[in-house]
Design a protein around this motif. Structure first.
Motif, mmCIF file in Angstrom:
data_model
loop_
_atom_site.group_PDB
_atom_site.id
_atom_site.type_symbol
_atom_site.label_atom_id
_atom_site.label_comp_id
_atom_site.label_asym_id
_atom_site.label_seq_id
_atom_site.Cartn_x
_atom_site.Cartn_y
_atom_site.Cartn_z
ATOM 1 N N VAL A 81 0.840 -1.206 0.000
ATOM 2 C CA VAL A 81 0.000 0.000 0.000
ATOM 3 C C VAL A 81 0.868 1.247 0.000
ATOM 4 N N CYS A 82 1.904 1.267 0.840
ATOM 5 C CA CYS A 82 2.787 2.436 0.899
ATOM 6 C C CYS A 82 3.503 2.667 -0.425
ATOM 7 N N ALA A 83 3.981 1.597 -1.047
ATOM 8 C CA ALA A 83 4.672 1.737 -2.326
ATOM 9 C C ALA A 83 3.721 2.256 -3.404
ATOM 10 N N TRP A 84 2.499 1.729 -3.432
ATOM 11 C CA TRP A 84 1.509 2.180 -4.410
ATOM 12 C C TRP A 84 1.203 3.664 -4.224
ATOM 13 N N GLU A 85 0.947 4.080 -2.983
ATOM 14 C CA GLU A 85 0.627 5.482 -2.715
ATOM 15 C C GLU A 85 1.828 6.387 -3.000
ATOM 16 N N TYR A 86 3.009 5.891 -2.727
ATOM 17 C CA TYR A 86 4.235 6.649 -3.021
ATOM 18 C C TYR A 86 4.324 6.912 -4.525
ATOM 19 N N LEU A 87 4.141 5.873 -5.308
ATOM 20 C CA LEU A 87 4.202 6.028 -6.764
ATOM 21 C C LEU A 87 3.062 6.893 -7.284
ATOM 22 N N ARG A 88 1.888 6.753 -6.693
ATOM 23 C CA ARG A 88 0.733 7.545 -7.114
ATOM 24 C C ARG A 88 0.979 9.037 -6.895
ATOM 25 N N LEU A 89 1.584 9.378 -5.760
ATOM 26 C CA LEU A 89 1.869 10.780 -5.472
ATOM 27 C C LEU A 89 3.052 11.298 -6.286
ATOM 28 N N LEU A 90 4.011 10.439 -6.515
ATOM 29 C CA LEU A 90 5.206 10.853 -7.237
ATOM 30 C C LEU A 90 4.928 11.056 -8.725
ATOM 31 N N PHE A 91 4.065 10.233 -9.285
ATOM 32 C CA PHE A 91 3.743 10.299 -10.710
ATOM 33 C C PHE A 91 2.244 10.513 -10.902
#
Length: 132
Positions: A81-91
């Motif tokens: 979940v953290c990795a997904w949200e990180y990528l979602r916010l970053l890109f």
């Protein structure tokens, strides 16, 4: 939620910084002391997590389990979940949708953490204590 460019840069630097801190912690050999345990003599839900993470980094799954069962149970879904949200916010232009966690799942995790916290401090469940 749209982030500004400088916020995305800081976010992009967060993961390597966290990895660097984890590497430094691993190399130092230091043990993290639980302030709750120091004050009360009781184990919190996170007691043993530092040693469990170190054991996982070395590939010792059974040893990590003995330090904190709950961490090993919840770590993979939480990291996903953290990795997904990180990528979602970053890109933001990638069109990734936010992760939706149903309320009953959140409540179930809360109940699980509280039950784990109580049980690991009862002598009959000593196997749940860190290193138990």
């Amino acid at each position: 939620m749209e982030l500004r460019r400088w916020q995305r840069v800081l976010l992009a630097l967060a993961a390597p910084a966290a990895a660097g801190l984890l590497y430094a912690y691993e190399r130092s050999g230091a043990e993290l002391a639980c302030p709750f345990y120091r004050l009360t003599g009781l184990y919190c839900p996170g007691c043993g997590s530092g040693r469990a993470v170190r054991a996982l980094l070395h590939g010792h799954l059974l040893q990590a389990l003995s330090y904190n069962y709950l961490l090993d149970l919840l770590l993979v879904p939480a990291l996903c979940v953290c990795a997904w949200e990180y990528l979602r916010l970053l890109f933001p232009r990638a069109g990734l949708r936010p992760v939706f966690v149903p309320q009953r799942v959140t409540f179930g995790c809360l109940v699980l953490v509280c039950a784990f916290w109580i049980l690991r401090n009862i002598p009959a469940f000593a196997f749940l204590a860190p290193g138990g």
